[in-house]
Enzyme design. Structure first.
Site, PDB file in Angstrom:
ATOM      1  N   ARG A  68       0.825  -1.214   0.000  1.00 38.40           N
ATOM      2  CA  ARG A  68       0.000   0.000   0.000  1.00 38.40           C
ATOM      3  C   ARG A  68       0.859   1.265   0.000  1.00 38.40           C
ATOM      4  O   ARG A  68       0.547   2.256  -0.647  1.00 38.40           O
ATOM      5  CB  ARG A  68      -0.929   0.028   1.230  1.00 38.40           C
ATOM      6  CG  ARG A  68      -2.081  -0.925   1.092  1.00 38.40           C
ATOM      7  CD  ARG A  68      -3.103  -0.765   2.192  1.00 38.40           C
ATOM      8  NE  ARG A  68      -4.035  -1.866   2.115  1.00 38.40           N
ATOM      9  CZ  ARG A  68      -5.129  -1.875   1.361  1.00 38.40           C
ATOM     10  NH1 ARG A  68      -5.435  -0.833   0.633  1.00 38.40           N
ATOM     11  NH2 ARG A  68      -5.912  -2.929   1.330  1.00 38.40           N
ATOM     12  N   ARG A  94     -10.216   2.477  -2.203  1.00 39.96           N
ATOM     13  CA  ARG A  94      -8.969   1.902  -1.683  1.00 39.96           C
ATOM     14  C   ARG A  94      -8.788   2.394  -0.263  1.00 39.96           C
ATOM     15  O   ARG A  94      -8.997   3.586   0.021  1.00 39.96           O
ATOM     16  CB  ARG A  94      -7.746   2.398  -2.469  1.00 39.96           C
ATOM     17  CG  ARG A  94      -7.554   1.810  -3.823  1.00 39.96           C
ATOM     18  CD  ARG A  94      -7.387   0.330  -3.853  1.00 39.96           C
ATOM     19  NE  ARG A  94      -6.124  -0.183  -3.344  1.00 39.96           N
ATOM     20  CZ  ARG A  94      -5.906  -1.488  -3.155  1.00 39.96           C
ATOM     21  NH1 ARG A  94      -6.851  -2.364  -3.391  1.00 39.96           N
ATOM     22  NH2 ARG A  94      -4.741  -1.912  -2.713  1.00 39.96           N
ATOM     23  N   HIS A 112     -19.697  10.236   2.002  1.00 41.80           N
ATOM     24  CA  HIS A 112     -20.255   8.913   2.296  1.00 41.80           C
ATOM     25  C   HIS A 112     -21.773   9.023   2.279  1.00 41.80           C
ATOM     26  O   HIS A 112     -22.327   9.973   2.845  1.00 41.80           O
ATOM     27  CB  HIS A 112     -19.760   8.419   3.658  1.00 41.80           C
ATOM     28  CG  HIS A 112     -20.251   7.046   3.982  1.00 41.80           C
ATOM     29  ND1 HIS A 112     -19.738   5.914   3.392  1.00 41.80           N
ATOM     30  CD2 HIS A 112     -21.235   6.612   4.811  1.00 41.80           C
ATOM     31  CE1 HIS A 112     -20.373   4.851   3.853  1.00 41.80           C
ATOM     32  NE2 HIS A 112     -21.288   5.249   4.709  1.00 41.80           N
TER      33      HIS A 112
HETATM   34  C1  GAR Z   1     -21.131   7.731  -3.835  1.00 39.49           C
HETATM   35  O1  GAR Z   1     -22.454   7.423  -3.462  1.00 39.49           O
HETATM   36  C2  GAR Z   1     -20.271   7.950  -2.619  1.00 39.49           C
HETATM   37  O2  GAR Z   1     -20.960   8.590  -1.572  1.00 39.49           O
HETATM   38  C3  GAR Z   1     -19.905   6.544  -2.250  1.00 39.49           C
HETATM   39  O3  GAR Z   1     -19.640   5.917  -3.481  1.00 39.49           O
HETATM   40  C4  GAR Z   1     -20.454   6.518  -4.486  1.00 39.49           C
HETATM   41  C5  GAR Z   1     -19.560   6.931  -5.635  1.00 39.49           C
HETATM   42  O4  GAR Z   1     -20.338   7.420  -6.699  1.00 39.49           O
HETATM   43  N1  GAR Z   1     -18.776   6.494  -1.365  1.00 39.49           N
HETATM   44  C6  GAR Z   1     -18.661   5.638  -0.355  1.00 39.49           C
HETATM   45  O5  GAR Z   1     -19.473   4.758  -0.116  1.00 39.49           O
HETATM   46  C7  GAR Z   1     -17.412   5.819   0.500  1.00 39.49           C
HETATM   47  N2  GAR Z   1     -17.469   5.022   1.673  1.00 39.49           N
HETATM   48  P1  GAR Z   1     -19.694   8.338  -7.810  1.00 39.49           P
HETATM   49  O6  GAR Z   1     -18.489   7.587  -8.358  1.00 39.49           O
HETATM   50  O7  GAR Z   1     -20.778   8.464  -8.847  1.00 39.49           O
HETATM   51  O8  GAR Z   1     -19.309   9.651  -7.185  1.00 39.49           O
END
Ligand code: GAR
Length: 228
Positions: A68, A94, A112
């Site tokens: 990493r 990641r 999130h």
């Molecule tokens: C979004 O809903 C974001 O909040 C989530 O992934 C999605 C990405 O969508 N993130 C997480 O769950 C982080 N823990 P996007 O690629 O269309 O922005």
């Protein structure tokens, strides 16, 4: 004041990235998207950024295997090459080492799709439905070594309907994600967010005016009603 140079880190579709690119087009916006970095070669967000003439970089994690720190050295070199001052994670899937996170402490944001500290980690919408909450939403926070934790900059709330599936709830939350991320980045880039005792205080604004969105309430105030 010079615009803050921002990197958006993605792994997939990049719709939050697109909302930040769109917001940054406004000439008074205090940040510019200097580079979009993906760890996945086939992330659709890369083409979306390129179509907007935003520089992109691929830092594939796979050649680094379990190393990493090695992956992060390459990532850091890209951020340095683009003079990045703030990092926005947008669906970046990641885990980052504590060393990298601490290097960017107070300068790295994540979004999130839940009202943290509820429902961190995977499948937040499934978790929300299972818990039977009546309100869910999205949170923008500073990144700390613990996943989906860290001082909360802004939150947006949406209702959870009785007939929601994880997909319908995700779609409703995504709409507010696209509003709240540009808002949170604006507050941080303007230097208006102070971290005090693990909490964010927004200078010059009551949270309800600066860092909290409740679209249903807005609709009612505007007299357009919400679905009751
Ligand atoms: C979004 O809903 C974001 O909040 C989530 O992934 C999605 C990405 O969508 N993130 C997480 O769950 C982080 N823990 P996007 O690629 O269309 O922005």
């Amino acid at each position: 004041m010079a615009k803050k140079r921002v990197a958006v880190l993605i792994s997939g579709r990049g719709s939050n990235m697109a909302s930040l690119i769109e917001a940054a087009k406004e000439h008074t916006y205090p940040a510019e998207i200097a580079v979009v970095v993906s760890n996945q070669p086939d992330a659709p967000g890369l083409a979306r950024a390129q179509a907007q003439a935003i520089p992109t970089a691929l830092v594939d994690h796979r050649p680094h295997g379990k190393d990493r720190a090695g992956f992060e050295r390459t990532l850091q070199a890209v951020l340095d090459a683009h003079g990045v001052e703030l990092v926005c994670l947008g669906g970046f899937m990641r885990l980052l080492t504590p060393q990298f996170v601490l290097h960017w402490q107070g300068r790295m944001l994540n979004i999130h799709p839940s009202l943290l500290p509820s429902f961190p980690g995977l499948d937040p919408h499934g978790q929300a439905l299972k818990a039977g909450v009546k309100i869910s939403g999205a949170t923008v926070h500073f990144v700390v070594p613990e996943t989906d934790a860290g001082p909360i900059i802004a939150q947006a709330a949406v209702p959870v309907r009785d007939d929601d599936s994880a997909e319908t709830l995700a779609a409703r939350v995504l709409e507010v994600e696209h509003r709240i991320y540009p808002l949170a980045l604006r507050l941080v880039a303007e230097g208006r967010v102070k971290i005090l005792g693990g909490r964010c205080l927004v200078e010059g604004a009551h949270p309800a005016q600066g860092a909290l969105l409740v679209p249903e309430a807005e609709r009612r105030q505007a007299g357009t009603g919400g679905r009751e």
